[in-house]
Design an enzyme around this catalytic site. Structure first.
Site, PDB file in Angstrom:
ATOM      1  CG  ASP A  12     -60.227  -9.721   2.586  1.00 26.99           C
ATOM      2  OD1 ASP A  12     -59.395  -9.654   1.669  1.00 26.99           O
ATOM      3  OD2 ASP A  12     -60.132 -10.516   3.537  1.00 26.99           O
ATOM      4  CE  LYS A  15     -57.486  -3.899  -0.412  1.00 28.45           C
ATOM      5  NZ  LYS A  15     -58.277  -4.591   0.625  1.00 28.45           N
ATOM      6  N   GLY A  39     -55.707 -10.703  -1.833  1.00 30.02           N
ATOM      7  CA  GLY A  39     -56.565 -11.390  -2.800  1.00 30.02           C
ATOM      8  C   GLY A  39     -57.613 -10.399  -3.227  1.00 30.02           C
ATOM      9  CG  HIS A  40     -56.837  -6.934  -4.424  1.00 37.11           C
ATOM     10  ND1 HIS A  40     -56.053  -5.847  -4.695  1.00 37.11           N
ATOM     11  CD2 HIS A  40     -56.740  -7.144  -3.092  1.00 37.11           C
ATOM     12  CE1 HIS A  40     -55.502  -5.421  -3.566  1.00 37.11           C
ATOM     13  NE2 HIS A  40     -55.894  -6.196  -2.578  1.00 37.11           N
ATOM     14  CD  GLN A 223     -51.898  -6.574   2.549  1.00 37.98           C
ATOM     15  OE1 GLN A 223     -51.066  -5.718   2.323  1.00 37.98           O
ATOM     16  NE2 GLN A 223     -52.037  -7.632   1.784  1.00 37.98           N
TER      17      GLN A 223
HETATM   18  P1  GDP Z   1     -60.260  -6.819  -1.659  1.00 35.16           P
HETATM   19  O1  GDP Z   1     -59.168  -7.642  -1.081  1.00 35.16           O
HETATM   20  O2  GDP Z   1     -60.461  -5.528  -0.942  1.00 35.16           O
HETATM   21  O3  GDP Z   1     -60.146  -6.619  -3.142  1.00 35.16           O
HETATM   22  O4  GDP Z   1     -61.599  -7.665  -1.416  1.00 35.16           O
HETATM   23  P2  GDP Z   1     -61.790  -9.250  -1.635  1.00 35.16           P
HETATM   24  O5  GDP Z   1     -61.862  -9.517  -3.074  1.00 35.16           O
HETATM   25  O6  GDP Z   1     -60.806 -10.011  -0.839  1.00 35.16           O
HETATM   26  O7  GDP Z   1     -63.165  -9.476  -0.907  1.00 35.16           O
HETATM   27  C1  GDP Z   1     -64.314  -8.829  -1.286  1.00 35.16           C
HETATM   28  C2  GDP Z   1     -65.366  -9.896  -1.651  1.00 35.16           C
HETATM   29  O8  GDP Z   1     -66.645  -9.300  -1.715  1.00 35.16           O
HETATM   30  C3  GDP Z   1     -65.124 -10.498  -3.029  1.00 35.16           C
HETATM   31  O9  GDP Z   1     -65.599 -11.816  -3.023  1.00 35.16           O
HETATM   32  C4  GDP Z   1     -65.987  -9.623  -3.926  1.00 35.16           C
HETATM   33  O10 GDP Z   1     -66.395 -10.288  -5.101  1.00 35.16           O
HETATM   34  C5  GDP Z   1     -67.155  -9.361  -3.035  1.00 35.16           C
HETATM   35  N1  GDP Z   1     -67.837  -8.060  -3.218  1.00 35.16           N
HETATM   36  C6  GDP Z   1     -67.305  -6.858  -3.538  1.00 35.16           C
HETATM   37  N2  GDP Z   1     -68.258  -5.910  -3.492  1.00 35.16           N
HETATM   38  C7  GDP Z   1     -69.401  -6.519  -3.135  1.00 35.16           C
HETATM   39  C8  GDP Z   1     -70.741  -6.059  -2.878  1.00 35.16           C
HETATM   40  O11 GDP Z   1     -71.057  -4.892  -2.968  1.00 35.16           O
HETATM   41  N3  GDP Z   1     -71.647  -7.005  -2.494  1.00 35.16           N
HETATM   42  C9  GDP Z   1     -71.329  -8.322  -2.372  1.00 35.16           C
HETATM   43  N4  GDP Z   1     -72.297  -9.159  -1.994  1.00 35.16           N
HETATM   44  N5  GDP Z   1     -70.092  -8.783  -2.602  1.00 35.16           N
HETATM   45  C10 GDP Z   1     -69.145  -7.891  -2.962  1.00 35.16           C
HETATM   46  P1  IMO Z   2     -56.361  -7.793   0.791  1.00 38.36           P
HETATM   47  O1  IMO Z   2     -55.452  -6.927  -0.028  1.00 38.36           O
HETATM   48  C1  IMO Z   2     -57.322  -9.479   4.694  1.00 38.36           C
HETATM   49  C2  IMO Z   2     -53.979 -10.526   7.303  1.00 38.36           C
HETATM   50  C3  IMO Z   2     -53.725 -11.986   7.583  1.00 38.36           C
HETATM   51  C4  IMO Z   2     -53.117 -11.891   8.969  1.00 38.36           C
HETATM   52  C5  IMO Z   2     -52.294 -10.632   8.891  1.00 38.36           C
HETATM   53  C6  IMO Z   2     -50.832 -10.868   8.568  1.00 38.36           C
HETATM   54  O2  IMO Z   2     -56.968  -8.923   0.053  1.00 38.36           O
HETATM   55  O3  IMO Z   2     -57.348  -6.944   1.519  1.00 38.36           O
HETATM   56  P2  IMO Z   2     -49.463 -11.642   6.441  1.00 38.36           P
HETATM   57  O4  IMO Z   2     -49.711 -12.737   5.450  1.00 38.36           O
HETATM   58  O5  IMO Z   2     -49.429 -10.285   5.836  1.00 38.36           O
HETATM   59  O6  IMO Z   2     -48.285 -11.930   7.304  1.00 38.36           O
HETATM   60  O7  IMO Z   2     -50.728 -11.702   7.431  1.00 38.36           O
HETATM   61  O8  IMO Z   2     -52.872  -9.846   7.865  1.00 38.36           O
HETATM   62  N1  IMO Z   2     -54.011 -10.153   5.869  1.00 38.36           N
HETATM   63  C7  IMO Z   2     -55.135  -9.843   5.207  1.00 38.36           C
HETATM   64  N2  IMO Z   2     -56.412  -9.860   5.615  1.00 38.36           N
HETATM   65  N3  IMO Z   2     -57.013  -9.057   3.456  1.00 38.36           N
HETATM   66  C8  IMO Z   2     -55.715  -9.012   3.044  1.00 38.36           C
HETATM   67  O9  IMO Z   2     -55.364  -8.489   1.859  1.00 38.36           O
HETATM   68  C9  IMO Z   2     -54.718  -9.459   3.918  1.00 38.36           C
HETATM   69  N4  IMO Z   2     -53.375  -9.577   3.839  1.00 38.36           N
HETATM   70  C10 IMO Z   2     -52.961  -9.998   5.031  1.00 38.36           C
HETATM   71  O10 IMO Z   2     -54.921 -12.722   7.567  1.00 38.36           O
HETATM   72  O11 IMO Z   2     -54.136 -11.682   9.912  1.00 38.36           O
HETATM   73 MG    MG Z   3     -58.854  -9.582  -0.316  1.00 38.41          MG
END
Ligand code: GDP
Ligand code: IMO
Ligand code: MG
Length: 422
Positions: A12, A15, A39-40, A223
């Site tokens: 998270d 990416k 979840g991207h 991840q």
């Molecule tokens: P990913 O899994 O690495 O793609 O990241 P996620 O989407 O799960 O989580 C990142 C969260 O932070 C999302 O809700 C994005 O919209 C948000 N986000 C990304 N970059 C920024 C930033 O620079 N500032 C803020 N406030 N939110 C951001």
């Molecule tokens: P993105 O790509 C954050 C965490 C889960 C749990 C552990 C194992 O959005 O960054 P799993 O479902 O793989 O068996 O879970 O890994 N986890 C993540 N945490 N971002 C993710 O993906 C994750 N994918 C799995 O919360 O702790």
């Molecule tokens: Mg994510």
């Protein structure tokens, strides 16, 4: 050549946003591991999109998106993602290609995940319950079903044999989970039909040819490095190699074809699910990060645990991946903190260390912090590095000096446009 983009923390990091920002420079975006546990999030034109399996380049016309062999696909979730894209008139039929060697998540894999977690009690991993662990277990156990199997008439026979075996294992767990397999299977078959509308490819061959033609390829990780099956905080990890090597096995890219290794990290740290987290905060500061950063899982909606930046762990991730450039996300979330702390060492069993030890559980590790001055300015409307406050520049310079890698992007908000290049 192939560039890699990876998360350096516990996932998270942002990416999805950065892949979307960079896609205009690439011909191909390819996911190499993980599955719908990811979840991207991408934001542009006032709309937020969350992708789970589909690469984050899908909203651009110029790029082909590939789901690589290292990914595990749940046809049910995949169909939902396609349906969402359909609402935005995205031409996924011509722009999205699927590796025949990618493994399939069966409904019973999800049930096995739930049964396994329920049986662990307090020691549960905190899995997203998407069936990731059981699917990778079947892959390495040489029992799995792959996308390519769907091109053969006997796929349902194969499916039945595997699902029956899973049911016996679910019974063994004796867990109290309720399910209606017939309903789940009907939904699975609808998902499979949606998946079959796409083009299945031998992705390693496709990517090899694309490289020979001089196409620019970006491999998108899911991840983060600390969730890597080998190098993460085992057993509180996911079931794939999230680190750079995963791109070689997950796409069929040779190590000497890799050029840039782009490491993404948040200006602080978050973690969702169980497992050790040395810099985790249980105070008002942690609550502020969670509130301002809107730290809720994009896949499960669970609140993310928050804490200060951990440079010991980040350095480890930079080393393991051979990161050549860094991108710091969510700098805007730290606006308003008078003091910013960075963990620069661990007190490990009474000794000060600067590497990641075998266990980082709180009973062995206490973080040692360096304190820096914060900044008050709102960063979210800034667009040039010349606008950044001096104390944020000091923070960036300190991190670059510690990590010995340049920070090329500072992200100041979730939108595509809230991206400062340095
Ligand atoms: P990913 O899994 O690495 O793609 O990241 P996620 O989407 O799960 O989580 C990142 C969260 O932070 C999302 O809700 C994005 O919209 C948000 N986000 C990304 N970059 C920024 C930033 O620079 N500032 C803020 N406030 N939110 C951001
Ligand atoms: P993105 O790509 C954050 C965490 C889960 C749990 C552990 C194992 O959005 O960054 P799993 O479902 O793989 O068996 O879970 O890994 N986890 C993540 N945490 N971002 C993710 O993906 C994750 N994918 C799995 O919360 O702790
Ligand atoms: Mg994510």
């Amino acid at each position: 050549m192939v560039d890699l983009l990876l998360g350096l923390q516990w996932g998270d990091e942002g990416k999805g946003k950065i892949v979307d920002v960079l896609t205009k420079e690439y011909d191909i975006i390819a996911r190499f591991q993980g599955g719908p546990n990811a979840g991207h999030t991408l934001e542009f034109d006032g709309i937020k999109h969350v992708l789970h399996t589909i690469p984050s380049g899908i909203f651009h016309k110029n790029a082909i998106n590939i789901v690589g062999n290292g990914v595990v696909i749940d046809p049910v979730i995949f169909k939902r993602e396609l349906d969402n894209l359909g609402k935005f008139n995205i031409d996924f039929v011509s722009k999205l290609l699927i590796s025949r060697k990618a493994h399939l998540i069966l409904p019973t894999h999800r049930l096995l995940d739930a049964a396994s977690e329920a049986s662990k009690g307090k020691a549960k991993i905190g899995s997203t319950l998407k069936g990731i662990g059981p699917t990778y277990m079947d892959k390495t156990g040489r029992n799995g079903m792959r996308v390519g199997d769907l091109e053969f008439d006997d796929w349902k026979t194969k499916y039945r044999a595997l699902a029956d075996k899973h049911e016996a294992i679910i019974d063994f767990y004796n867990a109290e989970i309720e399910y209606n397999l017939a309903e789940l299977e009907a939904e699975f078959c609808v998902g499979v039909e949606a998946l079959k509308k796409l083009t299945f490819i031998d992705s390693e061959e496709y990517i090899f040819k694309a490289q020979a033609e001089g196409k620019k390829i970006l491999a998108e990780g899911a991840q983060g490095s600390l969730l890597d099956i080998d190098f993460g905080t085992y057993p509180y990890v996911t079931s794939s190699n999230t680190t750079a090597a995963g791109a070689c096995t997950g796409l069929g890219v040779a190590p000497n074809s890799i050029d840039r290794v782009i490491g993404i990290f948040k200006a602080y740290t978050t973690r969702v699910g169980s497992g050790p987290f040395p810099t985790e905060l249980f105070d008002e500061d942690g609550a502020t990060m969670g509130r301002v950063g809107n730290e809720f899982g994009a896949t499960t909606g669970r609140p993310r645990r928050c804490g200060w930046l951990d440079l010991v762990a980040l350095k480890y991730a930079v080393q393991i991946n051979g990161v050549t450039e860094l991108m710091m996300m969510k700098a805007d979330v730290l606006s308003g903190f008078k003091t910013i702390k960075v963990c620069t060492a661990y007190d490990y069993k009474g000794k000060k260390i600067q590497h990641l030890p075998y266990s980082i559980e709180s009973e062995y590790v206490t973080p040692v912090y360096t304190e820096m001055k914060g900044w008050a300015q709102d960063l979210t409307k800034m667009s040039s590095s010349a606008d950044l406050p001096a104390t944020l520049n000091d923070y960036i310079a300190f991190l670059e000096e510690q990590l010995q890698v340049p920070i090329k992007i500072v992200s100041v908000g979730p939108d595509r446009t809230q991206t400062i290049h340095r």
